[in-house]
Design a protein around this motif. Structure first.
Motif, PDB file in Angstrom:
ATOM      1  N   THR A 217       0.470  -1.366  -0.005  1.00 47.68           N
ATOM      2  CA  THR A 217       0.041  -0.111   0.002  1.00 47.68           C
ATOM      3  C   THR A 217       0.570   1.513   0.273  1.00 47.68           C
ATOM      4  O   THR A 217       0.867   2.725  -0.876  1.00 47.68           O
ATOM      5  CB  THR A 217      -1.025  -0.117   1.522  1.00 47.68           C
ATOM      6  OG1 THR A 217      -1.831  -1.152   1.470  1.00 47.68           O
ATOM      7  CG2 THR A 217      -1.770   0.957   0.901  1.00 47.68           C
ATOM      8  N   PHE A 218       2.180   0.504   0.548  1.00 55.42           N
ATOM      9  CA  PHE A 218       3.177   2.345   0.552  1.00 55.42           C
ATOM     10  C   PHE A 218       3.851   2.909  -0.768  1.00 55.42           C
ATOM     11  O   PHE A 218       3.880   4.212  -0.957  1.00 55.42           O
ATOM     12  CB  PHE A 218       4.224   1.955   1.521  1.00 55.42           C
ATOM     13  CG  PHE A 218       4.967   2.656   2.164  1.00 55.42           C
ATOM     14  CD1 PHE A 218       4.824   4.483   2.548  1.00 55.42           C
ATOM     15  CD2 PHE A 218       6.060   3.155   1.148  1.00 55.42           C
ATOM     16  CE1 PHE A 218       5.306   4.967   3.088  1.00 55.42           C
ATOM     17  CE2 PHE A 218       7.062   4.342   1.200  1.00 55.42           C
ATOM     18  CZ  PHE A 218       7.174   5.621   2.279  1.00 55.42           C
ATOM     19  N   ILE A 219       4.350   1.753  -0.972  1.00 51.36           N
ATOM     20  CA  ILE A 219       4.552   2.023  -2.282  1.00 51.36           C
ATOM     21  C   ILE A 219       3.512   1.856  -3.935  1.00 51.36           C
ATOM     22  O   ILE A 219       4.059   3.069  -4.164  1.00 51.36           O
ATOM     23  CB  ILE A 219       5.280   0.021  -3.221  1.00 51.36           C
ATOM     24  CG1 ILE A 219       6.143  -0.049  -1.679  1.00 51.36           C
ATOM     25  CG2 ILE A 219       6.240   0.376  -4.152  1.00 51.36           C
ATOM     26  CD1 ILE A 219       7.933   0.414  -1.433  1.00 51.36           C
ATOM     27  N   ASN A 220       2.366   1.683  -3.734  1.00 53.94           N
ATOM     28  CA  ASN A 220       1.616   2.357  -4.421  1.00 53.94           C
ATOM     29  C   ASN A 220       0.840   4.016  -4.028  1.00 53.94           C
ATOM     30  O   ASN A 220       0.163   3.747  -2.993  1.00 53.94           O
ATOM     31  CB  ASN A 220       0.101   0.824  -4.258  1.00 53.94           C
ATOM     32  CG  ASN A 220      -0.469   1.471  -5.736  1.00 53.94           C
ATOM     33  OD1 ASN A 220       0.368   2.114  -6.665  1.00 53.94           O
ATOM     34  ND2 ASN A 220      -1.793   0.838  -5.559  1.00 53.94           N
ATOM     35  N   GLU A 221       1.410   4.865  -4.953  1.00 55.08           N
ATOM     36  CA  GLU A 221       1.313   5.522  -4.326  1.00 55.08           C
ATOM     37  C   GLU A 221      -0.561   5.411  -3.960  1.00 55.08           C
ATOM     38  O   GLU A 221      -0.502   7.346  -3.057  1.00 55.08           O
ATOM     39  CB  GLU A 221       2.114   6.792  -4.665  1.00 55.08           C
ATOM     40  CG  GLU A 221       3.453   7.246  -4.753  1.00 55.08           C
ATOM     41  CD  GLU A 221       3.486   7.872  -5.909  1.00 55.08           C
ATOM     42  OE1 GLU A 221       5.575   8.027  -6.078  1.00 55.08           O
ATOM     43  OE2 GLU A 221       3.110   8.551  -6.985  1.00 55.08           O
ATOM     44  N   ASN A 222      -0.939   5.438  -4.926  1.00 52.02           N
ATOM     45  CA  ASN A 222      -3.163   5.769  -5.082  1.00 52.02           C
ATOM     46  C   ASN A 222      -3.384   4.587  -3.588  1.00 52.02           C
ATOM     47  O   ASN A 222      -4.789   5.125  -3.595  1.00 52.02           O
ATOM     48  CB  ASN A 222      -3.378   5.693  -6.431  1.00 52.02           C
ATOM     49  CG  ASN A 222      -2.615   4.654  -7.273  1.00 52.02           C
ATOM     50  OD1 ASN A 222      -2.853   3.709  -5.838  1.00 52.02           O
ATOM     51  ND2 ASN A 222      -2.969   3.792  -8.484  1.00 52.02           N
TER      52      ASN A 222
END
Length: 228
Positions: A217-222
């Motif tokens: 979730t953190f890596i995926n900015e959205n």
């Protein structure tokens, strides 16, 4: 006016083309790395999610499981003893205390060695009697005994701020035997091992699943990383 601005911007790019190329290259590489990492995290998440949980084990009576203990760092089990004593138990593995502390030649020793923090408290008393014990499938040993301030959550991360007492091994044999009898009488023995071992497996599994998901979730900015 707009033509002059556009011409000036175009001229700047022609004189420094690497700025655009470098920025675009950096963005593409970053996007590719993120995509690769997200795929890997999702694959591991799905793999771990398919692992079969251990056979359900109940704690020995009269111990009961502390509500919410799987998601916290405090006591796992509790019980009352007599009319005035409350006993709580926290647990962790040797590997969680000393990462890599058990060598490769130790086999399952690091898995089969648990550390218990046992608190015995009484109403009206500011301090509780704290035992640090090593628990094995067929034995339990006392490492240390101390008096600690009573807390609402007697988690194993609470450190004493006063004299810890003598080293347990320095006590004479008669006193050591009496202290072992004291906690055994309160149900602190190897019978706790099957439940606590299974409980730790479930907790580790939950933590690993949560870790894969939160990192994704953190890596995926959205924050739209989906695991299904």
């Amino acid at each position: 006016m707009w033509r002059k601005v556009l011409a000036a911007a175009t001229g700047s790019l022609l004189h420094h083309p690497w700025r655009t190329i470098a920025c675009r290259h950096s963005t593409n590489v970053s996007s590719a790395v993120n995509s690769m990492l997200l795929r890997s995290l999702k694959d591991h998440y799905l793999e771990v999610s398919k692992m079969s949980p251990p056979t359900k084990v109940s704690p020995p009576s009269p111990f009961t499981i502390v509500k919410g203990s799987l998601d916290g760092s405090g006591p796992v089990l509790k019980r009352s003893y007599g009319d005035h004593e409350e006993i709580s138990i926290s647990v962790m593995r040797l590997a969680n205390i000393i990462p890599g502390g058990a060598g490769e030649d130790d086999g399952d020793d690091s898995i089969n060695q648990l550390f218990l923090h046992v608190d015995v408290s009484k109403p009206g008393q500011q301090d509780s009697l704290h035992f640090l014990c090593g628990l094995y499938p067929d034995a339990l040993g006392i490492h240390s005994i101390s008096m600690r301030p009573k807390a609402e959550s007697s988690g194993f991360l609470i450190l004493p701020s006063q004299y810890n007492g003598p080293v347990f091994e320095d006590l004479d044999e008669r006193m050591r035997d009496a202290l072992h009898s004291y906690i055994e009488e309160r149900g602190i023995n190897e019978d706790l091992f099957p439940f606590l071992q299974a409980w730790l497996y479930v907790k580790d599994h939950r933590n690993l699943m949560r870790w894969f998901k939160s990192v994704g979730t953190f890596i995926n900015e959205n924050k739209s990383a989906k695991y299904s």
